[in-house]
Design an enzyme around this catalytic site. Sequence first.
Site, short mmCIF file in Angstrom:
data_model
loop_
_atom_site.label_atom_id
_atom_site.label_comp_id
_atom_site.label_asym_id
_atom_site.label_seq_id
_atom_site.Cartn_x
_atom_site.Cartn_y
_atom_site.Cartn_z
N CYS A 148 0.83 -1.21 0.00
CA CYS A 148 0.00 0.00 0.00
C CYS A 148 0.87 1.26 0.00
CB CYS A 148 -0.92 -0.03 1.22
SG CYS A 148 -1.84 1.49 1.51
N CYS A 150 -0.03 3.95 2.54
CA CYS A 150 0.37 3.53 3.89
C CYS A 150 1.81 3.94 4.18
CB CYS A 150 0.24 2.01 4.03
SG CYS A 150 -1.44 1.35 3.87
#
Length: 320
Positions: free
Chosen positions: A77, A80
């Site tokens: 991600c 993230c």
Amino acid sequence: MQPRNMSMSGVVDLSAVKAAGEAKQKAEQARARSAAQGDAGAPVSLVIDVDEADFEAKVLQPSAEVPVVIDFWAEWCEPCKQLSPVLERLTREYAGRVLLAKIDADKNQMLMQQFGVQGIPAVFAVVAGQALPLFQGAAPEAQIRQTLDQLIQVSEERFGITGLQGAVADEGAEEAQQQPSEPEDPALAAAQQALDTGDLNGAVQAYKNVLSTDPGNTEARVGLAMAELLGRVQGLDAQQVRKDAADRPADVEAQLRAADLDMAGGHVEDAFGRLVETVKKTAGEDRETARLRLLELFDVIGAEDPRVVTARSALARVLF
């Protein structure tokens, strides 16, 4: 992406939920025990990894004494990778007023389902055993700081929870921070600083400068896409935008604005679905405009996100 309030439907029904009065009593008892044992100011782990097996011990139990922020993340991600370091740094800066529990979404699907997480990064808090949705998606540091300040205020006023007074990061965390690391790219650092402070035009230009010399820089591409998205949704009247999109389904610009609002609000699948449908219904320049906007939004999320993979396949089907 802008923080948004997430629906509490489907959120875990925590068995440790207590009334505010009982929570205050427990918090006072915990502080008294710490004072009696001379623990004030003792090194503690402010940032911890948590899984399903130790969730109760590391999150539920400490939440009677300190707000526990939960960061759902995954290795693939890209947002993230932008959000997590900011959360970790702010947690250490807040010096015990919050703890940060990092949960790998890929390895803890049960917790994902219990919290009703639809996409990552997703950030929750647990206070006195109660789950509170904070925001979904990466966000500028100023907005994250504001959210944490509000969390701390609510925790104290409603539950009497004031955190681990005088806490300092444990030696392991300090040593990790002091370990040599690769030098930070000054151009990327300047771009991130501009994004964090809300200077979106400056961030866009700074990320473009990086990409002009390093076209394959993933961090710069994600940052540019995010800065441009935030710039496009600034000042939009959300109610009017959604009305326009509903009233004029063939209006490409109306659909683009609605898709941007969906994405900024964390409704990733809705944004992708809207643009795939727009590509399907249009031709020529309109189709290309919608296609390019969809590719830009893919960059906001990251190429390896399953939602991007699914939407990319849907796009291919309508194009070919």
